[in-house]
Enzyme design. Structure first.
Site, short mmCIF file in Angstrom:
data_model
loop_
_atom_site.label_atom_id
_atom_site.label_comp_id
_atom_site.label_asym_id
_atom_site.label_seq_id
_atom_site.Cartn_x
_atom_site.Cartn_y
_atom_site.Cartn_z
N SER A 71 0.81 -1.22 0.00
CA SER A 71 0.00 0.00 0.00
C SER A 71 0.85 1.26 0.00
O SER A 71 1.96 1.29 0.52
CB SER A 71 -0.93 0.03 1.22
OG SER A 71 -1.85 -1.03 1.16
N GLN A 72 0.28 2.29 -0.57
CA GLN A 72 0.87 3.63 -0.57
C GLN A 72 1.10 4.05 0.88
O GLN A 72 0.23 3.86 1.74
CB GLN A 72 -0.13 4.56 -1.26
CG GLN A 72 0.19 6.01 -1.22
CD GLN A 72 -0.95 6.84 -1.83
OE1 GLN A 72 -1.97 6.32 -2.26
NE2 GLN A 72 -0.74 8.14 -1.85
#
Length: 125
Positions: A71-72
């Site tokens: 994930s970012q």
């Protein structure tokens, strides 16, 4: 076994690079100093393929295989901040992927209070 340079990072995985990421997260509204400190300290570059390590501290999702992504950092920080964790809280993460989010969470609660589950065998290994 990884050496201290692997954990601390050099070049595009250095402390300065991590500080820039933390500043970007602050600029985008993440205010928990505990969350920001863990984003700074947990070596994200160790959770991605070595070929992508130089991009680990960009605020973007990166591929981890099996059609999945890590994930970012903004999303990891936002989720972690929203949980408002206390040291005695227990956390179950389903779909742990690379384990990066679980590693951040594990730094926020007492030892042993995070359980991460991943169904995709290659990612779990």
């Amino acid at each position: 076994m990884r050496n201290n340079d692997d954990i601390r990072g050099i070049g595009m995985t250095s402390a300065r690079t991590r500080d820039r990421l933390v500043q970007r997260l602050w600029d985008h509204g993440i205010r928990s100093t505990d969350v920001l400190e863990q984003i700074r300290n947990v070596p994200r570059h160790l959770f991605v393929d070595e070929a992508l390590a130089s991009r680990a501290y960009e605020d973007t999702a990166l591929p981890i295989g099996e059609g999945q992504t890590i994930s970012q950092p903004y999303i990891v920080a936002l989720i972690t901040e929203a949980l408002r964790l206390q040291p005695t809280d227990r956390v179950l993460e389903v779909g742990a992927g690379s384990g990066y989010q679980a590693a951040i969470l594990a730094e926020m609660v007492s030892e042993g209070n995070v359980v991460a589950v991943e169904l995709i065998k290659n990612l779990a290994q």
